[in-house]
Design an enzyme around this catalytic site. Structure first.
Site, PDB file in Angstrom:
ATOM      1  N   HIS A 308       6.713  81.715   1.526  1.00 41.48           N
ATOM      2  CA  HIS A 308       7.360  82.179   2.756  1.00 41.48           C
ATOM      3  C   HIS A 308       8.159  83.433   2.438  1.00 41.48           C
ATOM      4  O   HIS A 308       8.727  83.562   1.360  1.00 41.48           O
ATOM      5  CB  HIS A 308       8.314  81.097   3.297  1.00 41.48           C
ATOM      6  CG  HIS A 308       8.689  81.290   4.715  1.00 41.48           C
ATOM      7  ND1 HIS A 308       9.682  82.146   5.098  1.00 41.48           N
ATOM      8  CD2 HIS A 308       8.172  80.776   5.845  1.00 41.48           C
ATOM      9  CE1 HIS A 308       9.784  82.113   6.418  1.00 41.48           C
ATOM     10  NE2 HIS A 308       8.880  81.298   6.896  1.00 41.48           N
ATOM     11  N   ASP A 366       3.632  75.134   7.967  1.00 41.21           N
ATOM     12  CA  ASP A 366       2.213  74.941   8.291  1.00 41.21           C
ATOM     13  C   ASP A 366       1.510  73.952   7.378  1.00 41.21           C
ATOM     14  O   ASP A 366       0.363  73.587   7.644  1.00 41.21           O
ATOM     15  CB  ASP A 366       1.494  76.296   8.227  1.00 41.21           C
ATOM     16  CG  ASP A 366       1.979  77.217   9.327  1.00 41.21           C
ATOM     17  OD1 ASP A 366       2.442  78.326   9.024  1.00 41.21           O
ATOM     18  OD2 ASP A 366       1.948  76.785  10.495  1.00 41.21           O
TER      19      ASP A 366
HETATM   20  C1  SDX Z   1       4.751  81.169   9.011  1.00 39.10           C
HETATM   21  O1  SDX Z   1       8.309  84.581   8.875  1.00 39.10           O
HETATM   22  C2  SDX Z   1       8.357  83.390   9.383  1.00 39.10           C
HETATM   23  O2  SDX Z   1       9.404  82.865   9.686  1.00 39.10           O
HETATM   24  C3  SDX Z   1       7.005  82.730   9.616  1.00 39.10           C
HETATM   25  C4  SDX Z   1       7.030  81.277  10.046  1.00 39.10           C
HETATM   26  C5  SDX Z   1       7.617  81.109  11.432  1.00 39.10           C
HETATM   27  O3  SDX Z   1       8.123  80.004  11.734  1.00 39.10           O
HETATM   28  O4  SDX Z   1       7.506  82.066  12.243  1.00 39.10           O
HETATM   29  O5  SDX Z   1       7.778  80.518   9.116  1.00 39.10           O
HETATM   30  C6  SDX Z   1       5.622  80.694  10.133  1.00 39.10           C
HETATM   31  O6  SDX Z   1       4.097  82.152   9.158  1.00 39.10           O
HETATM   32  C7  SDX Z   1       4.776  80.438   7.686  1.00 39.10           C
HETATM   33  C8  SDX Z   1       3.880  81.121   6.611  1.00 39.10           C
HETATM   34  C9  SDX Z   1       2.427  80.677   6.849  1.00 39.10           C
HETATM   35  N1  SDX Z   1       1.525  81.429   5.941  1.00 39.10           N
HETATM   36  C10 SDX Z   1       0.909  80.841   4.914  1.00 39.10           C
HETATM   37  O7  SDX Z   1       1.118  79.684   4.561  1.00 39.10           O
HETATM   38  C11 SDX Z   1      -0.124  81.736   4.210  1.00 39.10           C
HETATM   39  C12 SDX Z   1       0.051  81.607   2.695  1.00 39.10           C
HETATM   40  N2  SDX Z   1       1.336  82.226   2.315  1.00 39.10           N
HETATM   41  C13 SDX Z   1       1.287  83.605   1.919  1.00 39.10           C
HETATM   42  O8  SDX Z   1       0.280  84.403   2.395  1.00 39.10           O
HETATM   43  C14 SDX Z   1       2.665  84.238   1.747  1.00 39.10           C
HETATM   44  O9  SDX Z   1       3.441  83.354   1.048  1.00 39.10           O
HETATM   45  C15 SDX Z   1       3.413  84.681   2.986  1.00 39.10           C
HETATM   46  C16 SDX Z   1       2.584  85.575   3.820  1.00 39.10           C
HETATM   47  C17 SDX Z   1       3.839  83.502   3.794  1.00 39.10           C
HETATM   48  C18 SDX Z   1       4.658  85.427   2.521  1.00 39.10           C
HETATM   49  O10 SDX Z   1       4.225  86.561   1.920  1.00 39.10           O
HETATM   50  P1  SDX Z   1       5.263  87.635   1.276  1.00 39.10           P
HETATM   51  O11 SDX Z   1       6.660  87.275   1.558  1.00 39.10           O
HETATM   52  O12 SDX Z   1       4.796  88.984   1.661  1.00 39.10           O
HETATM   53  O13 SDX Z   1       5.093  87.343  -0.231  1.00 39.10           O
HETATM   54  P2  SDX Z   1       4.038  88.059  -1.119  1.00 39.10           P
HETATM   55  O14 SDX Z   1       2.721  88.029  -0.428  1.00 39.10           O
HETATM   56  O15 SDX Z   1       4.598  89.367  -1.555  1.00 39.10           O
HETATM   57  O16 SDX Z   1       3.981  87.037  -2.345  1.00 39.10           O
HETATM   58  C19 SDX Z   1       4.918  87.131  -3.386  1.00 39.10           C
HETATM   59  C20 SDX Z   1       4.124  86.668  -4.602  1.00 39.10           C
HETATM   60  C21 SDX Z   1       2.808  87.444  -4.771  1.00 39.10           C
HETATM   61  O17 SDX Z   1       2.505  87.464  -6.138  1.00 39.10           O
HETATM   62  P3  SDX Z   1       2.918  88.813  -6.992  1.00 39.10           P
HETATM   63  O18 SDX Z   1       2.244  89.976  -6.292  1.00 39.10           O
HETATM   64  O19 SDX Z   1       4.433  88.883  -6.932  1.00 39.10           O
HETATM   65  O20 SDX Z   1       2.370  88.543  -8.366  1.00 39.10           O
HETATM   66  O21 SDX Z   1       3.745  85.292  -4.435  1.00 39.10           O
HETATM   67  C22 SDX Z   1       2.318  85.198  -4.368  1.00 39.10           C
HETATM   68  C23 SDX Z   1       1.792  86.585  -4.080  1.00 39.10           C
HETATM   69  O22 SDX Z   1       0.489  86.747  -4.627  1.00 39.10           O
HETATM   70  N3  SDX Z   1       2.024  84.260  -3.297  1.00 39.10           N
HETATM   71  C24 SDX Z   1       1.094  83.324  -3.336  1.00 39.10           C
HETATM   72  C25 SDX Z   1       1.201  82.642  -2.117  1.00 39.10           C
HETATM   73  N4  SDX Z   1       2.162  83.188  -1.379  1.00 39.10           N
HETATM   74  C26 SDX Z   1       2.676  84.205  -2.104  1.00 39.10           C
HETATM   75  N5  SDX Z   1       0.202  82.984  -4.285  1.00 39.10           N
HETATM   76  C27 SDX Z   1      -0.625  81.943  -3.988  1.00 39.10           C
HETATM   77  N6  SDX Z   1      -0.594  81.231  -2.832  1.00 39.10           N
HETATM   78  C28 SDX Z   1       0.318  81.555  -1.876  1.00 39.10           C
HETATM   79  N7  SDX Z   1       0.362  80.851  -0.755  1.00 39.10           N
END
Ligand code: SDX
Length: 431
Positions: A308, A366
């Site tokens: 998140h 989710d």
């Molecule tokens: C919702 O914003 C809100 O409040 C949203 C929400 C709401 O109520 O409105 O809470 C609802 O959207 C919840 C999130 C649902 N999405 C997912 O579950 C999809 C999977 N999660 C990711 O795609 C990700 O964690 C996000 C999109 C939720 C957050 O992305 P960020 O903050 O941009 O973080 P990032 O992509 O920069 O990740 C940081 C690191 C990265 O690695 P590095 O580049 O630092 O090496 O963490 C890794 C990412 O690769 N990472 C993951 C991961 N999520 C982040 N690696 C594997 N699996 C994951 N799920």
């Protein structure tokens, strides 16, 4: 807000700029950089707005480090345990919990605004039967602006109220119509005597040829899920509603923009992606393979429902939903117990893995919600629509807060331009 000061120094010219810093009721202070470009000729740069406050709001606060979520100051755990979705809608819109008369009046207003114009209902026949429900809901909500000209003077508080009640009341009817169209079944009209969630279940699952009785466990589970999904500060879709609304556009169009943003798998589309992921994993023996894929930089696979932007701790909503999973599965949809066990096993393994621990990746809202929707008989393609139904009140509350703020103005971010420098046009035979 009390004011502290920060000083920014341009070491080349020696120019110093004092920036006011405001202290909020809860959470980090914010640095007001609005004078930066005028005084120092530079922009700030924060792609994804990870450290940028875009507005002042009194609605919802999140503490990502502590896993705290409050609506108008009330902890989500209290509201989940003691409130109802309709009462939470009133709270988000008005800022205070209603007394008994106010709640009864608000509930009656929502119950008596659930029907949509028959012409709007006919829009669904223009979609192919296999259209994604989110596409249908987005299109029909945007089309509402063609029907309600009597309440679109956004500077008129009475019009804003009419819009709010209409939008919250009608989104379940639109969602149910999309579902019925995808089934090829006749639309079921709303029933004023049913609760918000009871009415939704009836419109989803009843058919003209048989009696239907709302399952109280399903009604309770939906009400809880809607409370938990109602608002979440400046998330992607809410920020989209604010941005679209800041141009002064029709409020229904601003909500349609929010629905579009919610659809993405990185945002509200994740609940659908979680179930697809769990089915792809299949059984616990495959978990380590998929954890490795999620950690592999060269593999686009991510653990859906994990991570998140704000929560670097457990999403408080996920904990509450997981507990409700057990209650629902005990009463219905036992065949989904396998999915729940797989999800819990996946969570346990991921939370022990240093990749997830060091990146602070925990289950989010989710991760478990789809298991409940599944147990209620709601198809995966409708999961994000369920999220949109609940989040509509949050979008409406933020839109109304922004429009009522006399200092609000059109959103217009700047950029870091790295395209070609200035150059002259060359005639085609010179290229
Ligand atoms: C919702 O914003 C809100 O409040 C949203 C929400 C709401 O109520 O409105 O809470 C609802 O959207 C919840 C999130 C649902 N999405 C997912 O579950 C999809 C999977 N999660 C990711 O795609 C990700 O964690 C996000 C999109 C939720 C957050 O992305 P960020 O903050 O941009 O973080 P990032 O992509 O920069 O990740 C940081 C690191 C990265 O690695 P590095 O580049 O630092 O090496 O963490 C890794 C990412 O690769 N990472 C993951 C991961 N999520 C982040 N690696 C594997 N699996 C994951 N799920």
């Amino acid at each position: 807000m009390t004011e502290k000061k920060y000083t920014l120094t341009d070491h080349q010219s020696g120019t110093e700029l004092e920036l006011p810093c405001y202290d909020p009721t809860l959470g980090p202070s914010v640095l007001d950089i609005s004078s930066l470009y005028g005084k120092l000729g530079v922009f700030t740069h924060d792609p994804g707005f990870g450290a940028t406050s875009c507005c002042e709001s009194n609605i919802t606060f999140i503490d990502g480090e502590k896993g705290v979520l409050v609506y108008r100051g009330y902890p989500i755990e209290h509201l989940a345990e003691q409130s109802s979705f309709i009462e939470v809608c009133y709270l988000l819109l008005n800022g205070e919990l209603p007394n008994a008369d106010q709640l009864a009046e608000f509930d009656e207003s929502i119950r008596t605004h659930t029907m949509i114009n028959e012409s709007l209902l006919r829009f669904f026949n223009g979609f192919h039967h296999n259209a994604h429900p989110m596409a249908m809901v987005t299109g029909v909500v945007a089309s509402m602006s063609a029907f309600y000209h009597d309440s679109t003077d956004i500077r008129n508080p009475a019009h804003r109220d009419v819009f709010a009640h209409r939008m919250i009341a009608k989104i379940p009817t639109i969602a149910a119509a999309a579902y019925k169209h995808s089934l090829g079944q006749p639309f079921i009209y709303p029933r004023n005597e049913l609760s918000y969630c009871g009415n939704l279940l009836n419109m989803f699952f009843s058919v003209p040829s048989a009696d239907y009785e709302v399952n109280p466990i399903a009604e309770e589970a939906l009400d809880l899920l809607f409370i938990l999904h109602a608002d979440h500060e400046q998330n992607c879709s809410t920020s989209t509603v604010r941005m679209a609304g800041s141009s002064g556009t029709n409020p229904y169009s601003a909500i349609a923009a929010g629905i579009s943003a919610l659809w993405g798998p990185a945002h509200g589309g994740a609940n659908e992606a979680v179930i697809n992921m769990l089915e792809q994993i299949g059984d616990a023996s495959q978990i380590s393979k998929y954890i490795a894929k999620a950690k592999d930089k060269n593999d686009p696979f991510r653990l859906m429902g994990f991570g998140h932007r704000v929560y670097k701790n457990y999403d408080p909503r996920a904990k509450i939903i997981q507990a409700m999973c057990h209650k629902v599965l005990q009463n219905m949809g036992q065949e989904n117990a396998v999915l729940l066990e797989l999800a819990q096993e996946l969570e346990q393994i991921a939370l022990k893995d240093e990749y997830f621990v060091e990146k602070n990746l925990y289950p989010n809202v989710d991760f478990y919600s789809g298991i409940i929707y599944r147990a209620l008989g709601i198809p995966t393609s409708m999961f994000t629509v369920m999220f949109a139904i609940a989040r509509t009140v949050g979008w409406v509350a933020h839109w109304a807060e922004m429009v009522a703020d006399p200092t609000s103005r059109i959103g217009r971010p700047r950029q870091l331009y790295n395209g070609p420098g200035l150059r002259d046009y060359t005639a085609i035979f010179d290229r």
